[in-house]
Design a protein around this motif. Sequence first.
Motif, short mmCIF file in Angstrom:
data_model
loop_
_atom_site.label_atom_id
_atom_site.label_comp_id
_atom_site.label_asym_id
_atom_site.label_seq_id
_atom_site.Cartn_x
_atom_site.Cartn_y
_atom_site.Cartn_z
N VAL A 55 0.83 -1.10 0.10
CA VAL A 55 -0.02 -0.18 0.00
C VAL A 55 0.75 1.13 -0.21
CG1 VAL A 55 -1.56 1.57 1.53
CG2 VAL A 55 -2.06 -1.06 1.09
N GLU A 56 1.87 1.32 1.07
CA GLU A 56 2.86 2.37 0.98
C GLU A 56 3.54 2.75 -0.21
OE1 GLU A 56 5.13 1.59 4.34
OE2 GLU A 56 3.29 2.34 5.78
N TYR A 57 3.95 1.63 -0.97
CA TYR A 57 4.83 1.64 -2.19
C TYR A 57 3.84 2.40 -3.38
CZ TYR A 57 7.42 -0.08 -6.37
OH TYR A 57 8.28 -0.08 -7.47
N VAL A 58 2.50 2.16 -3.50
CA VAL A 58 1.83 2.57 -4.32
C VAL A 58 1.59 4.17 -4.08
CG1 VAL A 58 -0.63 2.85 -5.27
CG2 VAL A 58 0.61 0.55 -4.80
N LEU A 59 1.22 4.48 -2.68
CA LEU A 59 1.16 5.80 -2.14
C LEU A 59 2.42 6.63 -2.37
CD1 LEU A 59 -1.44 5.09 0.57
CD2 LEU A 59 -1.88 6.00 -1.47
N ALA A 60 3.59 6.12 -2.56
CA ALA A 60 4.91 6.74 -2.37
C ALA A 60 5.20 7.27 -3.67
CB ALA A 60 5.86 5.94 -1.99
N GLY A 61 4.29 6.84 -4.74
CA GLY A 61 4.41 7.09 -6.19
C GLY A 61 5.45 6.37 -6.99
N LYS A 62 5.99 5.14 -6.35
CA LYS A 62 6.93 4.00 -6.82
C LYS A 62 6.09 3.52 -8.20
CE LYS A 62 10.15 4.77 -4.23
NZ LYS A 62 11.37 5.18 -4.56
N LYS A 63 6.92 3.22 -9.15
CA LYS A 63 6.38 2.73 -10.50
C LYS A 63 6.92 1.40 -10.75
CE LYS A 63 4.97 7.03 -12.06
NZ LYS A 63 4.08 7.40 -11.28
N THR A 64 8.12 0.96 -10.42
CA THR A 64 8.87 -0.21 -11.17
C THR A 64 8.16 -1.55 -10.90
OG1 THR A 64 10.34 -0.29 -9.14
CG2 THR A 64 11.08 0.88 -11.12
N ARG A 65 7.31 -1.69 -9.63
CA ARG A 65 6.67 -2.99 -9.40
C ARG A 65 5.07 -2.91 -9.88
NH1 ARG A 65 9.73 -6.77 -6.13
NH2 ARG A 65 11.54 -5.48 -5.27
N ILE A 66 4.99 -2.05 -10.58
CA ILE A 66 3.27 -1.80 -10.87
C ILE A 66 3.13 -1.75 -12.50
CG2 ILE A 66 1.46 -0.12 -10.92
CD1 ILE A 66 2.60 0.83 -8.27
N ASP A 67 2.31 -2.36 -12.96
CA ASP A 67 2.06 -2.36 -14.49
C ASP A 67 2.09 -0.92 -14.97
OD1 ASP A 67 1.22 -2.83 -16.89
OD2 ASP A 67 -0.73 -3.83 -16.26
N PRO A 68 2.92 -0.81 -16.08
CA PRO A 68 3.08 0.62 -16.64
C PRO A 68 1.47 1.27 -17.18
CG PRO A 68 4.85 -0.89 -17.55
CD PRO A 68 3.78 -1.65 -16.61
N ALA A 69 0.69 0.28 -17.28
CA ALA A 69 -0.53 0.56 -17.77
C ALA A 69 -1.39 1.42 -16.72
CB ALA A 69 -1.32 -0.26 -18.54
N ASP A 70 -0.92 1.21 -15.56
CA ASP A 70 -1.74 1.97 -14.28
C ASP A 70 -1.07 3.24 -13.91
OD1 ASP A 70 -3.25 -0.20 -14.23
OD2 ASP A 70 -2.19 -1.40 -12.69
N ALA A 71 0.09 3.80 -14.44
CA ALA A 71 0.44 4.98 -14.10
C ALA A 71 -0.50 6.27 -14.06
CB ALA A 71 1.70 5.31 -14.97
N ASP A 72 -1.46 6.35 -15.11
CA ASP A 72 -2.50 7.39 -14.90
C ASP A 72 -3.30 7.05 -13.68
OD1 ASP A 72 -1.00 8.75 -16.98
OD2 ASP A 72 -2.67 7.64 -18.61
N LYS A 73 -3.55 5.88 -13.60
CA LYS A 73 -4.41 5.35 -12.46
C LYS A 73 -3.98 5.57 -11.18
CE LYS A 73 -5.55 1.23 -11.95
NZ LYS A 73 -5.93 -0.36 -12.04
N GLN A 74 -2.61 5.67 -11.12
CA GLN A 74 -1.79 5.84 -9.71
C GLN A 74 -1.84 7.37 -9.52
OE1 GLN A 74 2.33 4.83 -9.71
NE2 GLN A 74 2.33 4.58 -7.58
N ALA A 75 -1.61 7.99 -10.61
CA ALA A 75 -1.75 9.77 -10.31
C ALA A 75 -3.01 10.19 -9.79
CB ALA A 75 -1.30 10.14 -11.83
N LEU A 76 -3.96 9.57 -10.26
CA LEU A 76 -5.34 9.85 -10.02
C LEU A 76 -5.69 9.54 -8.56
CD1 LEU A 76 -8.17 11.23 -10.63
CD2 LEU A 76 -8.87 8.81 -11.53
N LEU A 77 -5.18 8.31 -8.21
CA LEU A 77 -5.32 7.78 -6.78
C LEU A 77 -4.51 8.86 -5.96
CD1 LEU A 77 -5.85 5.94 -4.42
CD2 LEU A 77 -3.64 4.90 -5.05
#
Length: 141
Positions: A52-74
């Motif tokens: 959870v903290e990884y996503v909220l820290a804005g980290k991207k290397t372990r997340i699907d690249p297609a989810d970058a926009d969704k992460q920014a919105l989150l």
Amino acid sequence: METKNLSDTLPIEQFDFTIFGEKGTYRVTFLISGDIMKTNCTCHHAPGCWHVEYVLAGKKTRIDPADADKQALLLERAGQTAEGRYLLMKAQKKFSVETHCRRCHSTKIVKLNRSLSAQIRTLFREKKHHTYYCKDCGWTW
């Protein structure tokens, strides 16, 4: 006193992420409704889940690249909730500087590029995306 619940009449926004970890793949879910944010992860280490903290820290290397926009919105939506602001601050603090090993929690960690002994010990390992080395357990991340 009323307790706030996600099932109130406000619309619920759901953000799902798949985190690719060394021990497996985990599903992280964020639910936001009004000023309330709830998190869940399939690793079952709540409430202080690293994923959870990884996503909220804005980290991207372990997340699907297609989810970058969704992460920014989150991150934008999370900043609008009290719980989200707290978790964002906690995640950014955790990922700004490592102070202990994520595996064994030892404080004997060094940056790979600053330690000749760590570079020698990890000479034949894949460490392209790794920054830290633990002198106690030998793990890199």
